[in-house]
Design an enzyme around this catalytic site. Structure first.
Site, PDB file in Angstrom:
ATOM      1  N   CYS A  91     -50.623  -8.798 109.323  1.00  0.00           N
ATOM      2  CA  CYS A  91     -49.622  -7.822 109.750  1.00  0.00           C
ATOM      3  C   CYS A  91     -48.757  -8.358 110.909  1.00  0.00           C
ATOM      4  O   CYS A  91     -47.939  -9.224 110.673  1.00  0.00           O
ATOM      5  CB  CYS A  91     -50.300  -6.507 110.073  1.00  0.00           C
ATOM      6  SG  CYS A  91     -49.213  -5.110 109.807  1.00  0.00           S
ATOM      7  N   HIS A 186     -54.031  -5.173 105.848  1.00  0.00           N
ATOM      8  CA  HIS A 186     -55.177  -5.320 106.760  1.00  0.00           C
ATOM      9  C   HIS A 186     -56.490  -5.447 105.989  1.00  0.00           C
ATOM     10  O   HIS A 186     -57.169  -4.428 105.777  1.00  0.00           O
ATOM     11  CB  HIS A 186     -55.280  -4.089 107.662  1.00  0.00           C
ATOM     12  CG  HIS A 186     -54.181  -3.986 108.669  1.00  0.00           C
ATOM     13  ND1 HIS A 186     -54.312  -4.419 109.968  1.00  0.00           N
ATOM     14  CD2 HIS A 186     -52.921  -3.509 108.565  1.00  0.00           C
ATOM     15  CE1 HIS A 186     -53.197  -4.215 110.620  1.00  0.00           C
ATOM     16  NE2 HIS A 186     -52.321  -3.655 109.796  1.00  0.00           N
ATOM     17  N   GLU A 188     -59.243  -6.378 106.991  1.00  0.00           N
ATOM     18  CA  GLU A 188     -60.389  -6.045 107.866  1.00  0.00           C
ATOM     19  C   GLU A 188     -60.670  -4.543 107.870  1.00  0.00           C
ATOM     20  O   GLU A 188     -61.701  -4.117 108.370  1.00  0.00           O
ATOM     21  CB  GLU A 188     -60.134  -6.566 109.290  1.00  0.00           C
ATOM     22  CG  GLU A 188     -59.127  -5.779 110.137  1.00  0.00           C
ATOM     23  CD  GLU A 188     -57.671  -5.995 109.723  1.00  0.00           C
ATOM     24  OE1 GLU A 188     -57.416  -6.701 108.735  1.00  0.00           O
ATOM     25  OE2 GLU A 188     -56.801  -5.422 110.400  1.00  0.00           O
TER      26      GLU A 188
HETATM   27  N1  GLN Z   1     -45.013  -2.998 112.620  1.00  0.00           N
HETATM   28  C1  GLN Z   1     -45.733  -3.926 113.438  1.00  0.00           C
HETATM   29  C2  GLN Z   1     -44.824  -5.070 113.895  1.00  0.00           C
HETATM   30  O1  GLN Z   1     -43.876  -5.375 113.250  1.00  0.00           O
HETATM   31  C3  GLN Z   1     -46.933  -4.513 112.724  1.00  0.00           C
HETATM   32  C4  GLN Z   1     -47.898  -3.430 112.346  1.00  0.00           C
HETATM   33  C5  GLN Z   1     -49.318  -3.872 112.218  1.00  0.00           C
HETATM   34  O2  GLN Z   1     -49.688  -4.987 112.644  1.00  0.00           O
HETATM   35  N2  GLN Z   1     -50.148  -3.006 111.702  1.00  0.00           N
HETATM   36  O3  GLN Z   1     -45.091  -5.662 114.894  1.00  0.00           O
END
Ligand code: GLN
Length: 205
Positions: A91, A186, A188
């Site tokens: 992410c 994610h 995890e």
């Molecule tokens: N929207 C976040 C970003 O761009 C990432 C979201 C996440 O890691 N769950 O930094």
């Protein structure tokens, strides 16, 4: 301090879902029968001591600033480039590992670590309302994977050495480039440890 035996996987503990990554990784280590220690990374010595690292989700601008403040930004980049240390970004981690950013990355003056030949779009599926779970196909896994997306980014295009491992709604949601693995979702946050196992096999290779 250089890597010691047994091998170590480190999870950056700056912000985000650190403990979930630690337990998923411990489960994956156990299930593959490897002998790895799983530790948290908060300083340079810890980063120097690991054989591989995970950069968890959270908020990419915040994680970027914390990496810089803790003196870890340059060292992480150096270790990934010079010693080819495997790194797995989920992410926000996926955002930071891309080579090219979007408008939000530019506005927030986030310097991307830039290891994957791809252009990232933050919040590619919308913001909080864009959080959802869906089963996705991943190259290298036989069965679909339950992917949890939370304000997830995506790579809108890739080139060069980036290998696309999964796409969803025409966006790249998982990719690999040599020692670097990234996922927009994610892994995890589910009980399914196959993506962590996939990363561990990259570390072991
Ligand atoms: N929207 C976040 C970003 O761009 C990432 C979201 C996440 O890691 N769950 O930094």
């Amino acid at each position: 301090m250089r890597p010691v035996e047994p091998k170590r996987i480190g999870v950056f503990a700056l912000q985000g879902d650190v403990s979930e990554h630690i337990s998923a990784m411990k489960n994956a280590v156990r299930s593959l029968g490897y002998e790895y220690e799983v530790i948290t990374i908060r300083n340079k010595d810890e980063l120097e001591s690991v054989n591989a690292a995970i950069l968890p989700g959270g908020e990419s601008t915040t994680i970027y600033r914390l990496l810089v403040n803790f003196g870890l930004y340059d060292l992480l980049k150096e270790r990934c480039l010079d010693t080819k240390m495997p790194v797995f970004g989920t992410c926000a981690g996926m955002v930071l590992l891309a080579k090219e950013g979007d408008e939000q990355v530019r506005k927030t003056e986030t310097r991307l670590i830039g290891l994957v030949d791809a252009k990232v779009r933050r919040n590619a599926f919308g913001r909080q309302k864009g959080s959802f779970e869906t089963a996705v196909e991943i190259k290298g896994l036989n069965e679909p994977f339950p992917a949890v997306f939370i304000r997830a980014p995506a790579y809108e295009k890739s080139w060069g050495r980036a290998e696309v491992l999964s796409t969803f709604r025409n966006n790249i949601i998982m990719a690999k480039q040599r020692n670097v693995l990234v996922s927009a979702f994610h892994p995890e946050l589910t009980n399914d440890i196959r993506v962590h196992e996939l990363f561990l096999k990259m570390v072991e290779a």
